[in-house]
Design a protein around this motif. Sequence first.
Motif, short mmCIF file in Angstrom:
data_model
loop_
_atom_site.label_atom_id
_atom_site.label_comp_id
_atom_site.label_asym_id
_atom_site.label_seq_id
_atom_site.Cartn_x
_atom_site.Cartn_y
_atom_site.Cartn_z
N PRO A 52 -7.43 47.30 23.48
CA PRO A 52 -6.07 46.81 23.19
C PRO A 52 -5.18 46.80 24.41
CG PRO A 52 -6.82 48.28 21.44
CD PRO A 52 -7.86 48.34 22.53
N GLY A 53 -4.48 45.68 24.61
CA GLY A 53 -3.62 45.52 25.77
C GLY A 53 -2.49 46.52 25.88
N PRO A 54 -1.76 46.82 24.80
CA PRO A 54 -0.67 47.80 24.92
C PRO A 54 -1.16 49.18 25.34
CG PRO A 54 -0.41 46.49 22.92
CD PRO A 54 -1.76 46.14 23.49
N VAL A 55 -2.35 49.57 24.88
CA VAL A 55 -2.91 50.86 25.29
C VAL A 55 -3.20 50.83 26.79
CG1 VAL A 55 -4.75 52.54 24.94
CG2 VAL A 55 -3.89 51.22 23.00
N GLN A 56 -3.79 49.75 27.26
CA GLN A 56 -4.06 49.63 28.70
C GLN A 56 -2.77 49.71 29.51
OE1 GLN A 56 -7.13 46.90 30.17
NE2 GLN A 56 -7.29 46.08 28.09
N ARG A 106 6.20 44.72 27.65
CA ARG A 106 5.25 43.70 28.13
C ARG A 106 4.95 42.72 27.00
NH1 ARG A 106 -0.32 43.13 27.88
NH2 ARG A 106 -1.30 42.07 29.64
N ALA A 107 5.06 41.46 27.28
CA ALA A 107 4.80 40.44 26.26
C ALA A 107 3.31 40.41 25.92
CB ALA A 107 5.23 39.06 26.78
N PRO A 108 2.96 40.13 24.66
CA PRO A 108 1.54 40.03 24.29
C PRO A 108 0.85 38.95 25.10
CG PRO A 108 2.95 40.08 22.35
CD PRO A 108 3.86 39.92 23.52
N ALA A 109 -0.40 39.20 25.46
CA ALA A 109 -1.16 38.25 26.28
C ALA A 109 -1.96 37.31 25.38
CB ALA A 109 -2.10 39.01 27.22
N PRO A 118 -12.14 40.36 29.59
CA PRO A 118 -13.19 41.29 29.17
C PRO A 118 -13.40 42.44 30.14
CG PRO A 118 -14.15 39.26 29.99
CD PRO A 118 -12.68 39.02 29.90
N TYR A 119 -12.92 42.30 31.37
CA TYR A 119 -13.04 43.40 32.34
C TYR A 119 -11.94 44.44 32.14
CZ TYR A 119 -16.29 40.50 35.05
OH TYR A 119 -17.37 39.75 35.47
N GLY A 120 -10.85 44.06 31.46
CA GLY A 120 -9.68 44.92 31.38
C GLY A 120 -8.57 44.42 32.28
N HIS A 121 -7.38 44.95 32.11
CA HIS A 121 -6.25 44.53 32.94
C HIS A 121 -6.54 44.82 34.41
CE1 HIS A 121 -3.09 44.87 29.46
NE2 HIS A 121 -4.05 43.99 29.22
N PRO A 122 -6.36 43.85 35.30
CA PRO A 122 -6.62 44.08 36.73
C PRO A 122 -5.85 45.27 37.29
CG PRO A 122 -6.35 41.74 36.28
CD PRO A 122 -5.99 42.45 35.02
N ARG A 123 -4.59 45.44 36.85
CA ARG A 123 -3.80 46.56 37.37
C ARG A 123 -4.41 47.89 36.97
NH1 ARG A 123 0.94 47.43 34.41
NH2 ARG A 123 2.10 49.31 34.95
#
Length: 467
Positions: free
Chosen positions: A349-353, A146-149, A154-159
């Motif tokens: 962190p996005g990668p953890v999510q 997944r490419a960095p966003a 602030p809510y977290g990834h919708p998925r």
Amino acid sequence: MRGSVDLPLALDRAAPVPLAVQLTGQLREGVRTGMLRSGERLPSSRALARLLGVSRTVVTEAFQQLYAEGWLEGHHGSGTYVAHLSGSADRDGAPAARREPPAELDPWGDAERPPAGVIDLRPGRPWVLGYDEGAWRRAWRLAGLRAPAAYVDPYGHPRLRALLAGHLRRARAIPVGPENVMVTRGTGNGLDLVAAALLRPGDGAGVEEPGYRTARHVLAARGGRVTPCPVDEQGVVVDGLPEDLCVLYTTPAHQYPLGGRLPIARRERLLAWARRTGATVLEDDYDGEFRYDVAPLPALYGLDPERVVLLGTLSKSLAPDVGIGWLVAAPALLRKIAAIRRVLGDRTPGPVQEAVSILLERGDLDRHLRRMRLEYARRRAAIVDSLGSRARGDSAGLHVFLGLPAETVGPLVAEAAARGVLLDTTERHHHGPVAAHGLVIGYGSASLADVRKACEIIRDLLGETSG
């Protein structure tokens, strides 16, 4: 201070915040910033009251609160001193490199990892060796694609929010949608965000007594007036709860540390109290996935989504190192918290999510939880078989409570450590005078063989103590 007040203290009598709360906050900030240095002596309560032109009661209340939080300490016969904290300025006046909370906020840090051969039965840690290595590597490999966003939600990834909502519906029967879910870095982070949104300086913040120490510290750091609320063998005692609380932190599924399970009638009374007083109930569901022999009671959030905020984490079900939790609340409160996160730059962190989303999406987390329920059930059975009815609070979670006479707790823990078993006690989980004495025996991080071995040692020590 060296006998006089070095930092400016200004109390505003016209402000709605009580004078004692103002003084508490200013002294606390003085320690945090290094203006008050570790080991320095404060004036007596009488002298400080005279200097500020307030009653001695105002100063005494402030000192008592700071004693309870660990910012001050008393030396018998010589007065009140700033506690030795790593985040305050050094004795030469040089500011500390970083501001840190009292060391006791991290009671199970790396510095306290047990030596090899020692059996650790302290609570708070899961069995991290039970994960599926293949599923774990696959999740991180796919997350790396997944490419960095550029934009941080602030809510977290919708998925992930949608997947967590589905997980809560399956595992806890909570009727919740993604619009009610915010992804956090864990329970402490979620609690801090809620406190920032709801608490004003001096607002009453109820905590269970005994209870989770980190919750006390987080609420106090956000300006809450921490109020201990007694618990019994079933959980928090609702009758007699203060009417002036803004929030109440509670662990109804498995009270920490006594292990009580809040019955449905008391849950209804608690929610009725919250509706009457306008308080918000902060429900920590820290180990709600693990139940033995009993069906889970409905979560407080499911009974009243407007008056309850649900806090959850993967630290017990997967591993603390993952750093993922969730906060379930009404959308209006989530909007307020999201605004605070934007200002603070607080993010998960996005990668953890992404990795956790993959574990949930592929069913790997559900399979892991099923395996771990069986694993923990064996260890729990070993403790119950060995200690019998002495062990209480064993219907859920990863720890049991063993009540003991006050005078036997310290010697027993010391002798257990000498024989290679580390134990925790209820004493350190109290805010004030100790009301419940005994052992808190965690069985999450030790192997089944080690749990059995440790129980034999504990049983021998109990026999020696009774003898």
